[in-house]
Design an enzyme around this catalytic site. Sequence first.
Site, PDB file in Angstrom:
ATOM      1  N   HIS A 153     -21.740  44.114 -48.922  1.00 51.99           N
ATOM      2  CA  HIS A 153     -22.156  44.529 -50.273  1.00 51.99           C
ATOM      3  C   HIS A 153     -21.190  44.009 -51.341  1.00 51.99           C
ATOM      4  CE1 HIS A 153     -24.739  47.557 -48.213  1.00 51.99           C
ATOM      5  NE2 HIS A 153     -23.707  47.598 -47.384  1.00 51.99           N
ATOM      6  N   SER A 274     -13.839  21.780 -69.336  1.00 51.63           N
ATOM      7  CA  SER A 274     -14.815  22.117 -70.367  1.00 51.63           C
ATOM      8  C   SER A 274     -14.479  21.324 -71.614  1.00 51.63           C
ATOM      9  CB  SER A 274     -14.746  23.614 -70.661  1.00 51.63           C
ATOM     10  OG  SER A 274     -15.246  23.876 -71.960  1.00 51.63           O
ATOM     11  N   LYS A 280     -10.370  25.695 -68.818  1.00 52.22           N
ATOM     12  CA  LYS A 280     -11.369  25.808 -67.763  1.00 52.22           C
ATOM     13  C   LYS A 280     -11.164  24.804 -66.631  1.00 52.22           C
ATOM     14  CE  LYS A 280     -14.732  28.036 -67.604  1.00 52.22           C
ATOM     15  NZ  LYS A 280     -15.955  28.033 -68.416  1.00 52.22           N
ATOM     16  N   GLU A 287     -21.505  24.533 -57.620  1.00 52.51           N
ATOM     17  CA  GLU A 287     -22.670  25.035 -58.353  1.00 52.51           C
ATOM     18  C   GLU A 287     -23.885  24.135 -58.134  1.00 52.51           C
ATOM     19  OE1 GLU A 287     -21.367  26.569 -62.518  1.00 52.51           O
ATOM     20  OE2 GLU A 287     -19.803  25.207 -61.831  1.00 52.51           O
ATOM     21  N   GLN A 319     -50.462  11.103 -49.938  1.00 57.17           N
ATOM     22  CA  GLN A 319     -49.506  10.212 -50.613  1.00 57.17           C
ATOM     23  C   GLN A 319     -48.445  11.021 -51.361  1.00 57.17           C
ATOM     24  OE1 GLN A 319     -50.651   6.313 -52.290  1.00 57.17           O
ATOM     25  NE2 GLN A 319     -50.416   7.303 -54.273  1.00 57.17           N
ATOM     26  N   LYS A 322     -44.309  12.030 -50.068  1.00 57.21           N
ATOM     27  CA  LYS A 322     -43.041  11.297 -50.004  1.00 57.21           C
ATOM     28  C   LYS A 322     -42.023  11.658 -51.082  1.00 57.21           C
ATOM     29  CE  LYS A 322     -45.598   7.683 -48.051  1.00 57.21           C
ATOM     30  NZ  LYS A 322     -46.769   8.357 -48.676  1.00 57.21           N
TER      31      LYS A 322
HETATM   32  N1  ARG Z   1     -49.791   4.725 -50.198  1.00 56.42           N
HETATM   33  C1  ARG Z   1     -50.559   5.432 -49.215  1.00 56.42           C
HETATM   34  C2  ARG Z   1     -49.841   6.738 -48.835  1.00 56.42           C
HETATM   35  O1  ARG Z   1     -48.704   6.846 -49.112  1.00 56.42           O
HETATM   36  C3  ARG Z   1     -50.744   4.603 -47.995  1.00 56.42           C
HETATM   37  C4  ARG Z   1     -51.972   4.907 -47.257  1.00 56.42           C
HETATM   38  C5  ARG Z   1     -53.162   4.503 -48.036  1.00 56.42           C
HETATM   39  N2  ARG Z   1     -54.341   4.651 -47.283  1.00 56.42           N
HETATM   40  C6  ARG Z   1     -55.561   4.589 -47.846  1.00 56.42           C
HETATM   41  N3  ARG Z   1     -56.587   4.729 -47.047  1.00 56.42           N
HETATM   42  N4  ARG Z   1     -55.720   4.367 -49.118  1.00 56.42           N
HETATM   43  O2  ARG Z   1     -50.432   7.640 -48.291  1.00 56.42           O
END
Ligand code: ARG
Length: 460
Positions: A153, A274, A280, A287, A319, A322
């Site tokens: 605590h 700072s 500081k 952080e 897509q 990523k």
């Molecule tokens: N740039 C696409 C992705 O990252 C690749 C796959 C595209 N496939 C398609 N059938 N258009 O998912």
Amino acid sequence: MWGGRFASGPAAIMAEINSSIDVDRELYRQDIAASKAHARMLARQRIISPQDARKIVHGLDKILSEIERGRFRFKPALEDIHMNIEARLTDLIGRAAGRLHTARSRNDQVATDFRLFVRDAIDALDAALALYQRTLASKAARHAATIMPGFTHLQPAQPVTFGHHLLAYVEMAARDRARFADARRRLNECPLGAAALAGTSFPIDRAMTARVLGFDRPADNSIDAVSARDFVLEALAAAAITAVHLSRFAEEIVLWTSPIVGFVRLSDKFTTGSSIMPQKRNPDAAELVRGKAGRIIGALNALMIVMKGLPLAYQKDMQEDKEGTIDALSALALGVAAMTGMVADMTPDAARMRAAAGVGHATATDLADWLVRRLNLPFRRAHHVTGRIVALAERDGLALVDLPLARMRKIEPRISADVFEVLSVERSVASRRSHGGTAPANVARAAKKWLQRLAKKPRR
Ligand code: ARG
């Protein structure tokens, strides 16, 4: 690349929303490796000629070096990394380039590339976490007997050792690494050759491409191979948990380095000043590690939501997998490196921690345990008696160790002078020799065990 049946090009906004090159260009290495493996396999299976395969592989190597030397022009109009590379291959080797896409699709291509990418990221994180653990364990070995307050605590609870506290993070990191290793094991199946979703009529050798790319085996179901993103979710889940662990430690560093607490000092290397307050010394790195946990957890959350309503097989929504993932994995890598740096850099203020360890009657549990051991009181009763003694000490404005024996005897007449032996923080800490306890002897042993374990080469 796909314009045969189209009369006009896409609207500008269509091209803009469709393009992923700004993100998936990060996958160039994996894309080229997978294409080289695919081309060699096609030749070996006599699906394309050895001459064409040689041109393709040579062209891909050239593209790799162009990209690495910053000589490659990525074009948003070509949508993604796969088509950017294929278009450049066509510039370089002409018609033969068109044979590379035999028996594959961007769907199995991107699934393969991204598995390779996430696998590389996991391997790099594993090495970084191992270094973080080694840094923690060697600091812990040096501070096996350095006393600090242990908190629950955020109230002083029982004295512990600084080394013991640091080793707690070594344990967490070990489980984090195990989670990544587990995710990697399931991830390591090759989608290449699943083609769009149904497989292919060409006599491809999926076992070969899988082997060349370091996968354990080809993925068994072509629909699953192009649709699955749980390998990303698992890696992000492991990343999110790791980020939570780093963030908790970062929070402690922020707390410890506050002059109000002053348990630990970071050097100029890991603090900033700072622009207005000259006194500081801000723990910005800690952080930011704490802050980055938000992005990393967010990436997991975002992809969960992207995936949850998607029918099989590939959908363009995927897509979106990523950007957050690449960002999260690199934020985590940076966080691990920053924490490793701070652990190496930090110097504990042993005197200050020792003094704080005695604050708040932190050895009250030791008194209760003494009453159990020496006077055979049931623990609940001992707890109550100790509580009354603590209240008395508080009324007298004294620490528990400084309370005269006569005052204690007012509450429990059978208490003898040797009680004071257990009331010092040193004795308290040294007595906690149970398995996993904070006694310096335990901590020294545990730190040594970790250092030996971490010196061994990882098996894979
Ligand atoms: N740039 C696409 C992705 O990252 C690749 C796959 C595209 N496939 C398609 N059938 N258009 O998912």
